[in-house]
Scaffold this motif. Sequence first.
Motif, PDB file in Angstrom:
ATOM      1  N   THR A   5       9.779  76.607  39.959  1.00  0.00           N
ATOM      2  CA  THR A   5       8.870  76.133  38.900  1.00  0.00           C
ATOM      3  C   THR A   5       7.437  76.635  39.025  1.00  0.00           C
ATOM      4  N   VAL A   6       7.030  77.073  40.204  1.00  0.00           N
ATOM      5  CA  VAL A   6       5.628  77.449  40.415  1.00  0.00           C
ATOM      6  C   VAL A   6       5.224  78.612  39.511  1.00  0.00           C
ATOM      7  N   GLU A   7       3.979  78.591  39.058  1.00  0.00           N
ATOM      8  CA  GLU A   7       3.400  79.679  38.277  1.00  0.00           C
ATOM      9  C   GLU A   7       2.010  79.983  38.820  1.00  0.00           C
ATOM     10  N   PRO A   8       1.511  81.185  38.583  1.00  0.00           N
ATOM     11  CA  PRO A   8       0.153  81.496  39.028  1.00  0.00           C
ATOM     12  C   PRO A   8      -0.880  80.542  38.432  1.00  0.00           C
ATOM     13  N   GLN A   9      -1.833  80.167  39.244  1.00  0.00           N
ATOM     14  CA  GLN A   9      -2.934  79.304  38.812  1.00  0.00           C
ATOM     15  C   GLN A   9      -4.229  79.883  39.360  1.00  0.00           C
ATOM     16  N   VAL A  10      -5.064  80.363  38.489  1.00  0.00           N
ATOM     17  CA  VAL A  10      -6.290  81.029  38.899  1.00  0.00           C
ATOM     18  C   VAL A  10      -7.482  80.350  38.255  1.00  0.00           C
ATOM     19  N   GLU A  11      -8.445  79.969  39.070  1.00  0.00           N
ATOM     20  CA  GLU A  11      -9.714  79.447  38.544  1.00  0.00           C
ATOM     21  C   GLU A  11     -10.743  80.567  38.562  1.00  0.00           C
ATOM     22  N   THR A  12     -11.355  80.785  39.719  1.00  0.00           N
ATOM     23  CA  THR A  12     -12.277  81.909  39.864  1.00  0.00           C
ATOM     24  C   THR A  12     -11.727  82.846  40.927  1.00  0.00           C
ATOM     25  N   ILE A  13     -11.607  84.119  40.567  1.00  0.00           N
ATOM     26  CA  ILE A  13     -11.070  85.075  41.525  1.00  0.00           C
ATOM     27  C   ILE A  13     -11.834  86.396  41.425  1.00  0.00           C
ATOM     28  N   PRO A  14     -12.359  86.924  42.512  1.00  0.00           N
ATOM     29  CA  PRO A  14     -12.353  86.295  43.823  1.00  0.00           C
ATOM     30  C   PRO A  14     -13.289  85.105  43.874  1.00  0.00           C
ATOM     31  N   GLY A  15     -12.882  84.055  44.601  1.00  0.00           N
ATOM     32  CA  GLY A  15     -13.708  82.871  44.755  1.00  0.00           C
ATOM     33  C   GLY A  15     -14.750  83.056  45.841  1.00  0.00           C
ATOM     34  N   GLU A  16     -15.559  82.026  46.041  1.00  0.00           N
ATOM     35  CA  GLU A  16     -16.651  82.120  47.011  1.00  0.00           C
ATOM     36  C   GLU A  16     -16.139  82.310  48.433  1.00  0.00           C
ATOM     37  N   GLY A  48       8.614  83.500  48.350  1.00  0.00           N
ATOM     38  CA  GLY A  48       9.038  84.594  47.468  1.00  0.00           C
ATOM     39  C   GLY A  48       7.868  85.480  47.097  1.00  0.00           C
ATOM     40  N   PRO A  49       7.613  85.701  45.788  1.00  0.00           N
ATOM     41  CA  PRO A  49       6.479  86.518  45.380  1.00  0.00           C
ATOM     42  C   PRO A  49       5.189  85.714  45.206  1.00  0.00           C
ATOM     43  N   PHE A  50       5.222  84.419  45.467  1.00  0.00           N
ATOM     44  CA  PHE A  50       4.061  83.556  45.242  1.00  0.00           C
ATOM     45  C   PHE A  50       3.297  83.328  46.529  1.00  0.00           C
ATOM     46  N   THR A  52      -0.898  81.966  48.131  1.00  0.00           N
ATOM     47  CA  THR A  52      -2.131  81.225  47.853  1.00  0.00           C
ATOM     48  C   THR A  52      -3.290  81.893  48.577  1.00  0.00           C
ATOM     49  N   ASP A  53      -4.417  82.043  47.895  1.00  0.00           N
ATOM     50  CA  ASP A  53      -5.576  82.640  48.565  1.00  0.00           C
ATOM     51  C   ASP A  53      -6.470  81.551  49.137  1.00  0.00           C
ATOM     52  N   VAL A  54      -7.542  81.953  49.819  1.00  0.00           N
ATOM     53  CA  VAL A  54      -8.380  80.991  50.545  1.00  0.00           C
ATOM     54  C   VAL A  54      -9.164  80.070  49.623  1.00  0.00           C
ATOM     55  N   ASP A  55      -9.206  80.379  48.323  1.00  0.00           N
ATOM     56  CA  ASP A  55      -9.868  79.498  47.357  1.00  0.00           C
ATOM     57  C   ASP A  55      -8.883  78.614  46.607  1.00  0.00           C
ATOM     58  N   GLY A  56      -7.599  78.669  47.000  1.00  0.00           N
ATOM     59  CA  GLY A  56      -6.601  77.824  46.369  1.00  0.00           C
ATOM     60  C   GLY A  56      -5.948  78.412  45.140  1.00  0.00           C
ATOM     61  N   ASN A  57      -6.304  79.654  44.796  1.00  0.00           N
ATOM     62  CA  ASN A  57      -5.630  80.314  43.677  1.00  0.00           C
ATOM     63  C   ASN A  57      -4.202  80.680  44.068  1.00  0.00           C
ATOM     64  N   VAL A  58      -3.265  80.454  43.159  1.00  0.00           N
ATOM     65  CA  VAL A  58      -1.870  80.833  43.380  1.00  0.00           C
ATOM     66  C   VAL A  58      -1.605  82.124  42.616  1.00  0.00           C
ATOM     67  N   LEU A  59      -1.086  83.134  43.318  1.00  0.00           N
ATOM     68  CA  LEU A  59      -0.870  84.441  42.712  1.00  0.00           C
ATOM     69  C   LEU A  59       0.589  84.858  42.787  1.00  0.00           C
ATOM     70  N   LEU A  60       0.974  85.732  41.872  1.00  0.00           N
ATOM     71  CA  LEU A  60       2.297  86.345  41.848  1.00  0.00           C
ATOM     72  C   LEU A  60       2.145  87.765  42.382  1.00  0.00           C
ATOM     73  N   ASP A  61       2.725  88.022  43.546  1.00  0.00           N
ATOM     74  CA  ASP A  61       2.533  89.301  44.228  1.00  0.00           C
ATOM     75  C   ASP A  61       3.668  90.253  43.870  1.00  0.00           C
ATOM     76  N   PHE A  62       3.355  91.236  43.009  1.00  0.00           N
ATOM     77  CA  PHE A  62       4.310  92.280  42.657  1.00  0.00           C
ATOM     78  C   PHE A  62       3.937  93.590  43.357  1.00  0.00           C
TER      79      PHE A  62
END
Length: 447
Positions: A5-16, A48-50, A52-62
């Motif tokens: 069910t997870v999907e990418p969630q991005v607020e600010t990228i790159p974050g602080e 899998g392909p998902f 998380t970065d250090v700012d909490g953004n969830v990414l899909l890594d292709f």
Amino acid sequence: MDRDTVEPQVETIPGERAKRWADYHHQFAAPSTYVYEFVWDTGAEAIGPFCTDVDGNVLLDFTSHVAAAPLGYNNPAVRERLREFDLVDPLKIAGQDFYVSGGGSPADADFPGPTQLMDRLVAMTDHYDMDRVFLSNSGAEAVENAIKICYANGGHRAVTFEGAFHGRTLGALSLNRSKAVHRTGYPEVPGVISVPYPASQEAYETRWRTDGPGGNVLADKLDPDQGVIDPEEIAYIILEPLQGEGGYRVPHPEFARDLDALRERYGINVIADEIQSGLGRTGELWAVDHLDLTPDVITSAKGLRVGATISRSDVFPEETGRLSSTWGAGDFIAAMQGVLTIDAIHEQNLLANVRERGEQLRAIVEEADLEGVVDVRGRGLMLAVEFDTKERREAVVEAAFRRGLLTLGCGHSTLRLLPPLDVTEREIELGARLLFEAIADVAAADA
């Protein structure tokens, strides 16, 4: 993190936090190829392909870390076995001087290591009669050892191809023909001949085929009567069975047959560089398996976690001191990861998944009316989307990043897609949607 069910969630990228990590890193790091200010948080959720970065953004890594993580993040087939292992120190030994056991018997080790990895690789190349492996640290080292064993069999010349990329050590650099920046100003191994790598019918007819005595560019050069190079001087022909850095170019099938004919006629060793394309990435264990071309040496690394030069007993030198390395066959954990990756590919029938999901992704992209896309190509889950300009490609990579999709460039104006080998139908659809939105963002900005 629920992979279903997870999907990418991005607020600010790159974050602080990512910016601080990158800035601190570059206080010490030599200039190199950093594509993103993306900082993976190894302690955060990832599957899998998902990631998380250090700012909490969830990414899909292709990108699968440029095929170095073929099973994506935290694959249970690897993680669960590693949890069983009571780690010791050292985890790397002088593997050319000593041996290492993970318990059990050599043929059925409790914790497989370098010995079992070489066993798996011989089994994977048995159809080419390969029976020996030399392990090293990296893909470049695998290539260096491949060319060494071929030079040891005679000849001082080599054949490489336009668009080739084989590594960044000096010997491997001498074979590169993808970008001038890789080689400019560095000394080179002498005697390297460059010829075209036809990836289309037009290129095969106009750039490879000739009216000369051999019928093609390379055969003309080697022709015993009218050629300019004695075939006995050629130590090896090295090629990527699907070019990587050069733009994900698939070789024309007749071109491969022509090379095989030269191999047979003159007894020239053929090295298949499978650093990026091997281990199931194209839907076969090796990309060369798609071609009517028999390799004498295969190089592997990235997803294997160590470098490997695989060949036959008659190709490897008999003298024990000709090849050696302190860490060769000595990285116990990396070798175990390689074994577990190979086992997962077989046990989970991932070659079939690669073919199915690759066809799915390619069809979705080909059927879409995408601004600036001029070609879609590749094999399996080693796919490329070529744009009309390099600037558009760069903008799409950045726009996709900001939407939470990690991609990479290659060639002049090509974007490459490397999902994990166990990618699902849902994840392919999700990645394609994010890519299409990024392409639309760039088109709108240019309007």
